[in-house]
Design a protein around this motif. Structure first.
Motif, PDB file in Angstrom:
ATOM      1  N   ALA A  44      60.618  53.635  17.970  1.00 52.98           N
ATOM      2  CA  ALA A  44      59.788  55.599  17.968  1.00 52.98           C
ATOM      3  C   ALA A  44      58.864  55.941  19.222  1.00 52.98           C
ATOM      4  N   THR A  45      58.426  54.367  19.831  1.00 53.39           N
ATOM      5  CA  THR A  45      56.896  54.461  20.676  1.00 53.39           C
ATOM      6  C   THR A  45      57.588  54.502  21.975  1.00 53.39           C
ATOM      7  N   LEU A  46      59.680  53.742  21.918  1.00 52.56           N
ATOM      8  CA  LEU A  46      59.452  53.504  23.407  1.00 52.56           C
ATOM      9  C   LEU A  46      60.035  54.634  24.353  1.00 52.56           C
ATOM     10  N   THR A  47      60.187  54.377  25.262  1.00 51.10           N
ATOM     11  CA  THR A  47      59.772  55.279  26.345  1.00 51.10           C
ATOM     12  C   THR A  47      62.237  55.640  26.521  1.00 51.10           C
ATOM     13  N   ARG A  48      62.379  56.503  27.414  1.00 46.06           N
ATOM     14  CA  ARG A  48      63.494  56.676  27.532  1.00 46.06           C
ATOM     15  C   ARG A  48      64.176  55.603  28.039  1.00 46.06           C
ATOM     16  N   ARG A  49      63.638  55.436  29.469  1.00 44.32           N
ATOM     17  CA  ARG A  49      63.738  53.890  29.752  1.00 44.32           C
ATOM     18  C   ARG A  49      63.113  52.589  28.719  1.00 44.32           C
ATOM     19  N   GLU A  50      62.493  52.141  28.292  1.00 40.13           N
ATOM     20  CA  GLU A  50      62.611  51.519  27.616  1.00 40.13           C
ATOM     21  C   GLU A  50      63.789  51.844  27.291  1.00 40.13           C
ATOM     22  N   ARG A  51      63.955  52.689  26.140  1.00 41.84           N
ATOM     23  CA  ARG A  51      65.568  52.243  24.964  1.00 41.84           C
ATOM     24  C   ARG A  51      67.086  52.041  25.801  1.00 41.84           C
ATOM     25  N   GLU A  52      66.581  52.695  27.358  1.00 42.45           N
ATOM     26  CA  GLU A  52      67.972  52.527  27.911  1.00 42.45           C
ATOM     27  C   GLU A  52      67.914  50.787  28.453  1.00 42.45           C
ATOM     28  N   VAL A  53      67.058  49.984  28.005  1.00 39.10           N
ATOM     29  CA  VAL A  53      66.564  48.493  28.937  1.00 39.10           C
ATOM     30  C   VAL A  53      67.391  48.431  27.508  1.00 39.10           C
ATOM     31  N   PHE A  54      66.253  48.321  26.902  1.00 43.51           N
ATOM     32  CA  PHE A  54      66.467  47.413  24.673  1.00 43.51           C
ATOM     33  C   PHE A  54      67.674  47.543  25.051  1.00 43.51           C
ATOM     34  N   ALA A  55      68.699  48.566  25.453  1.00 38.79           N
ATOM     35  CA  ALA A  55      70.399  48.396  25.082  1.00 38.79           C
ATOM     36  C   ALA A  55      71.028  47.455  25.821  1.00 38.79           C
ATOM     37  N   LEU A  56      70.227  47.850  26.678  1.00 41.63           N
ATOM     38  CA  LEU A  56      71.324  46.648  27.763  1.00 41.63           C
ATOM     39  C   LEU A  56      71.475  45.370  27.828  1.00 41.63           C
ATOM     40  N   VAL A  57      69.691  45.263  27.534  1.00 42.46           N
ATOM     41  CA  VAL A  57      69.666  44.154  26.796  1.00 42.46           C
ATOM     42  C   VAL A  57      69.776  42.938  26.276  1.00 42.46           C
ATOM     43  N   VAL A  58      69.381  43.723  25.297  1.00 44.20           N
ATOM     44  CA  VAL A  58      70.578  42.839  24.254  1.00 44.20           C
ATOM     45  C   VAL A  58      72.116  42.995  24.066  1.00 44.20           C
ATOM     46  N   ALA A  59      72.700  43.986  24.785  1.00 46.29           N
ATOM     47  CA  ALA A  59      74.011  43.666  25.072  1.00 46.29           C
ATOM     48  C   ALA A  59      74.315  42.643  25.920  1.00 46.29           C
ATOM     49  N   GLY A  60      73.283  41.857  26.232  1.00 44.03           N
ATOM     50  CA  GLY A  60      73.615  40.508  26.847  1.00 44.03           C
ATOM     51  C   GLY A  60      73.810  40.401  28.628  1.00 44.03           C
ATOM     52  N   TYR A  61      73.230  41.600  29.122  1.00 40.87           N
ATOM     53  CA  TYR A  61      72.783  42.208  30.523  1.00 40.87           C
ATOM     54  C   TYR A  61      71.761  41.390  31.494  1.00 40.87           C
ATOM     55  N   MET A  62      71.999  40.585  32.048  1.00 40.72           N
ATOM     56  CA  MET A  62      71.298  39.647  32.357  1.00 40.72           C
ATOM     57  C   MET A  62      70.250  40.933  33.901  1.00 40.72           C
ATOM     58  N   ASN A  63      68.942  40.803  33.894  1.00 41.21           N
ATOM     59  CA  ASN A  63      67.733  41.591  34.261  1.00 41.21           C
ATOM     60  C   ASN A  63      68.812  42.103  36.012  1.00 41.21           C
ATOM     61  N   LYS A  64      69.255  41.264  36.557  1.00 42.36           N
ATOM     62  CA  LYS A  64      69.578  41.594  37.509  1.00 42.36           C
ATOM     63  C   LYS A  64      70.555  42.759  37.254  1.00 42.36           C
ATOM     64  N   VAL A  65      71.316  42.883  36.787  1.00 45.22           N
ATOM     65  CA  VAL A  65      72.628  43.364  36.603  1.00 45.22           C
ATOM     66  C   VAL A  65      72.460  44.642  35.496  1.00 45.22           C
ATOM     67  N   THR A  66      71.415  44.838  34.470  1.00 38.81           N
ATOM     68  CA  THR A  66      70.806  45.176  34.622  1.00 38.81           C
ATOM     69  C   THR A  66      70.155  46.917  35.207  1.00 38.81           C
ATOM     70  N   ALA A  67      69.129  45.976  35.932  1.00 39.03           N
ATOM     71  CA  ALA A  67      68.385  46.838  37.069  1.00 39.03           C
ATOM     72  C   ALA A  67      69.845  47.935  38.214  1.00 39.03           C
ATOM     73  N   ALA A  68      71.125  47.011  38.595  1.00 40.55           N
ATOM     74  CA  ALA A  68      71.683  47.911  38.333  1.00 40.55           C
ATOM     75  C   ALA A  68      72.910  48.708  38.110  1.00 40.55           C
ATOM     76  N   LEU A  69      72.749  48.419  36.766  1.00 40.22           N
ATOM     77  CA  LEU A  69      72.922  49.657  35.730  1.00 40.22           C
ATOM     78  C   LEU A  69      72.189  50.895  35.646  1.00 40.22           C
ATOM     79  N   LEU A  70      71.003  51.084  35.838  1.00 40.65           N
ATOM     80  CA  LEU A  70      70.085  51.483  35.533  1.00 40.65           C
ATOM     81  C   LEU A  70      69.439  51.866  37.359  1.00 40.65           C
ATOM     82  N   GLU A  71      69.986  51.150  38.026  1.00 42.78           N
ATOM     83  CA  GLU A  71      69.426  51.634  39.379  1.00 42.78           C
ATOM     84  C   GLU A  71      67.988  52.365  40.027  1.00 42.78           C
ATOM     85  N   ILE A  72      67.487  50.607  39.117  1.00 45.25           N
ATOM     86  CA  ILE A  72      66.356  50.818  39.340  1.00 45.25           C
ATOM     87  C   ILE A  72      66.270  48.949  39.660  1.00 45.25           C
ATOM     88  N   ASN A  73      64.765  48.656  40.387  1.00 51.03           N
ATOM     89  CA  ASN A  73      64.623  47.770  40.692  1.00 51.03           C
ATOM     90  C   ASN A  73      64.701  46.633  39.756  1.00 51.03           C
TER      91      ASN A  73
END
Length: 222
Positions: free
Chosen positions: A141-170
């Motif tokens: 419940a303390t996570l921000t919206r963006r942290e939840r998005e990163v959380f879901a992608l990271v635990v799904a096995g996405y690398m940082n570079k791919v996560t950044a591309a999917l979320l359109e952030i650096n």
């Protein structure tokens, strides 16, 4: 942990034997006797570790049916069945439905105490798991919206570079969010984040399997 032991049996001789077997067995056991299943449902403490010592055949009540009703309602404690006689199919069904033990009367005190001790171990594990889930939900419940998005992608096995591309952030921003996740969940290991995500039902989708862990679609904000 204090274990509440509930007993439903209409056999006075059996009740005396149970009282004698469990008497003075430590301050962590509290024994409650019930006249029938209705009395048990009215007096039990659903929010406390408990086991149920249940006679298989009560007046007008089938123990297996009662066990199944408790399971269907998500309220089944650890159950120890007692019976004067039980067929192998009945024993198998009881165990498949989650019974910890099936004892034949007259029950030996050592057998009953051993069964309760086994139930106590199971309940201890179960309640530790419930407590951890409660704690992890609070952390989630303390996570921000963006942290939840990163959380879901990271635990799904996405690398940082791919996560950044999917979320359109650096990629640097992804790394910052990952550090925040590690801190908020009090861990330094990705494998632990994956375990926590599985526990909470987090997955990469618009919604998780838990209403408390809904996730929004990845946005374009950094």
């Amino acid at each position: 942990m204090r274990l509440n032991i509930h007993v439903i049996d209409d056999d006075e001789k059996s009740l005396r034997a149970i009282r004698s077997s469990l008497k003075g067995q430590g301050q962590h056991w509290q024994v409650h006797f019930h006249a029938d299943e209705a009395d048990y449902l009215n007096r039990r403490k659903a929010d406390a570790p408990s086991c149920l010592i249940l006679e298989l055949k009560l007046a007008g009540v089938d123990g297996l049916d009662f066990q199944q009703r408790l399971r269907s309602a998500g309220e089944a404690p650890t159950i120890i069945f007692l019976t004067a006689q039980g067929s192998i199919p009945t024993v198998v069904q009881a165990m498949k439905q989650g019974a910890v033990e099936f004892l034949t009367k007259p029950v030996r005190p050592t057998e009953l105490r051993a069964a309760v001790q086994q139930a106590e171990k199971i309940e201890s594990i179960r309640w530790k798991q419930r407590e951890e889930i409660r704690m992890r939900r609070q952390q989630l419940a303390t996570l921000t919206r963006r942290e939840r998005e990163v959380f879901a992608l990271v635990v799904a096995g996405y690398m940082n570079k791919v996560t950044a591309a999917l979320l359109e952030i650096n990629e640097g921003t992804v790394k910052i969010h990952r550090r925040h996740l590690m801190r908020k969940f009090s861990t330094t290991r990705l494998t632990e984040l994956v375990r926590i995500a599985a526990m909470l039902g987090i997955k990469r989708s618009d919604e998780s399997t838990d209403d408390d862990t809904r996730q929004e679609k990845p946005g374009k904000a950094g």
